[in-house]
Design an enzyme around this catalytic site. Structure first.
Site, PDB file in Angstrom:
ATOM      1  N   ARG A 126      -0.734  -9.097  13.601  1.00 60.50           N
ATOM      2  CA  ARG A 126      -1.331  -8.110  12.687  1.00 60.50           C
ATOM      3  C   ARG A 126      -2.115  -8.807  11.578  1.00 60.50           C
ATOM      4  NH1 ARG A 126       3.944  -5.427  11.215  1.00 60.50           N
ATOM      5  NH2 ARG A 126       2.810  -4.129   9.751  1.00 60.50           N
ATOM      6  N   ARG A 171      11.318  -6.187   5.442  1.00 60.45           N
ATOM      7  CA  ARG A 171      11.150  -4.756   5.723  1.00 60.45           C
ATOM      8  C   ARG A 171      11.649  -4.424   7.131  1.00 60.45           C
ATOM      9  NH1 ARG A 171       5.262  -2.081   5.293  1.00 60.45           N
ATOM     10  NH2 ARG A 171       5.038  -2.800   7.430  1.00 60.45           N
ATOM     11  N   ARG A 185      -9.817   0.491   8.589  1.00 57.50           N
ATOM     12  CA  ARG A 185      -9.391  -0.857   8.946  1.00 57.50           C
ATOM     13  C   ARG A 185     -10.498  -1.632   9.646  1.00 57.50           C
ATOM     14  NH1 ARG A 185      -3.579   0.460   9.081  1.00 57.50           N
ATOM     15  NH2 ARG A 185      -2.366  -1.433   9.295  1.00 57.50           N
ATOM     16  N   ARG A 243      11.457  -1.179  11.711  1.00 59.31           N
ATOM     17  CA  ARG A 243      10.115  -0.925  12.275  1.00 59.31           C
ATOM     18  C   ARG A 243       9.826  -1.946  13.367  1.00 59.31           C
ATOM     19  NH1 ARG A 243       4.817   0.190   8.573  1.00 59.31           N
ATOM     20  NH2 ARG A 243       3.771  -0.971  10.230  1.00 59.31           N
ATOM     21  N   LYS A 258       0.827  -1.218   0.000  1.00 54.35           N
ATOM     22  CA  LYS A 258       0.000   0.000   0.000  1.00 54.35           C
ATOM     23  C   LYS A 258       0.862   1.270   0.000  1.00 54.35           C
ATOM     24  CE  LYS A 258      -2.343  -0.927   3.853  1.00 54.35           C
ATOM     25  NZ  LYS A 258      -1.832  -2.245   4.269  1.00 54.35           N
TER      26      LYS A 258
HETATM   27  P1  AMP Z   1       0.452   0.559   9.119  1.00 55.50           P
HETATM   28  O1  AMP Z   1       1.649   1.422   8.971  1.00 55.50           O
HETATM   29  O2  AMP Z   1      -0.721   1.041   8.289  1.00 55.50           O
HETATM   30  O3  AMP Z   1       0.742  -0.899   8.915  1.00 55.50           O
HETATM   31  O4  AMP Z   1      -0.037   0.713  10.638  1.00 55.50           O
HETATM   32  C1  AMP Z   1       0.784   0.305  11.728  1.00 55.50           C
HETATM   33  C2  AMP Z   1      -0.062   0.156  12.986  1.00 55.50           C
HETATM   34  O5  AMP Z   1      -0.692   1.409  13.292  1.00 55.50           O
HETATM   35  C3  AMP Z   1      -1.203  -0.839  12.904  1.00 55.50           C
HETATM   36  O6  AMP Z   1      -0.782  -2.162  13.171  1.00 55.50           O
HETATM   37  C4  AMP Z   1      -2.153  -0.305  13.977  1.00 55.50           C
HETATM   38  O7  AMP Z   1      -1.705  -0.629  15.264  1.00 55.50           O
HETATM   39  C5  AMP Z   1      -2.001   1.202  13.803  1.00 55.50           C
HETATM   40  N1  AMP Z   1      -2.978   1.741  12.826  1.00 55.50           N
HETATM   41  C6  AMP Z   1      -2.702   2.329  11.620  1.00 55.50           C
HETATM   42  N2  AMP Z   1      -3.825   2.690  10.986  1.00 55.50           N
HETATM   43  C7  AMP Z   1      -4.848   2.343  11.809  1.00 55.50           C
HETATM   44  C8  AMP Z   1      -6.268   2.435  11.719  1.00 55.50           C
HETATM   45  N3  AMP Z   1      -6.873   2.956  10.624  1.00 55.50           N
HETATM   46  N4  AMP Z   1      -6.998   1.964  12.764  1.00 55.50           N
HETATM   47  C9  AMP Z   1      -6.420   1.437  13.852  1.00 55.50           C
HETATM   48  N5  AMP Z   1      -5.097   1.300  13.998  1.00 55.50           N
HETATM   49  C10 AMP Z   1      -4.307   1.742  12.990  1.00 55.50           C
END
Ligand code: AMP
Length: 190
Positions: free
Chosen positions: A145, A128, A89, A134, A14
């Site tokens: 996740r 990654r 999400r 990260r 993404k």
């Molecule tokens: P990402 O970088 O999009 O993979 O997000 C990393 C982490 O941030 C996720 O595993 C969640 O803990 C949190 N997170 C990001 N976007 C959301 C969302 N829309 N709703 C809830 N938690 C989020």
């Protein structure tokens, strides 16, 4: 405005594809994960709350996320559109996004579902984690996740199908081919 939801499991590409979309279509990018990571880096109260969830591979509560999203959306001036990366999400988040856009005379133009097989996701995320450091890209948290993705996030596929916005994208293969498929889907709704 061109409002795109880029959707997919963690590691589906993404972020990478969003950057290319932003460059080609000149729209703004909201990555809720990036917003949260910046808050953590800056040591804010929101960052402290978010870190507890992120480190456990869990989602931040919807009410908090919806406010963050609306504030970020409203910070753009003269925007040609927005790509939503990592949001929604959950179904309540999708409903809140629809409502927020409606209040601003807008709607989601298309939802792009980047589909990638599970073993490939795992490989990509572990790699990654080695490169970026990260904290949530370690095997244990990745597994959590992915469970969260299947239980809370993947029901959005049917939700967006019913809303008439769904577009499937094969997220496995050459980056440029995937991007070409994405552009074809966007150009159909532009
Ligand atoms: P990402 O970088 O999009 O993979 O997000 C990393 C982490 O941030 C996720 O595993 C969640 O803990 C949190 N997170 C990001 N976007 C959301 C969302 N829309 N709703 C809830 N938690 C989020």
């Amino acid at each position: 405005m061109l409002n795109i939801v880029i959707f997919g499991a963690p590691g589906s590409g993404k972020g990478t594809q969003s950057e290319k979309i932003v460059e080609k279509y000149g729209i703004n990018h909201i990555s809720t994960g990036d917003v949260l990571r910046a808050e953590i880096k800056n040591g804010t109260e929101l960052g402290k709350t978010a870190k507890g969830y992120i480190d456990q591979g869990q989602l931040i509560p919807d009410s908090l996320m919806v406010d963050i999203l609306a504030a970020k959306f409203d910070s753009f001036e003269n925007s040609k559109g927005v790509i939503f990366d990592g949001f929604p999400r959950t179904i309540p988040q999708a409903e809140a996004l629809k409502q927020m856009l409606k209040e601003r005379g807008q709607e989601v133009s298309v939802m792009l579902d980047l589909e990638v097989p599970e073993d490939e996701l795992m490989d990509r995320l572990i790699k990654r984690g080695q490169m970026s450091g990260r904290a949530d890209d370690n095997e244990e948290t990745i597994k959590k996740r992915l469970v969260v993705y299947h239980s809370q996030t993947s029901p959005l596929i049917d939700w967006y199908k019913q809303d008439g916005k769904y577009q499937h994208i094969n997220g496995l293969g050459e980056l440029d081919r995937i991007f070409a498929d994405i552009c074809a889907a966007i150009d159909k709704v532009k």
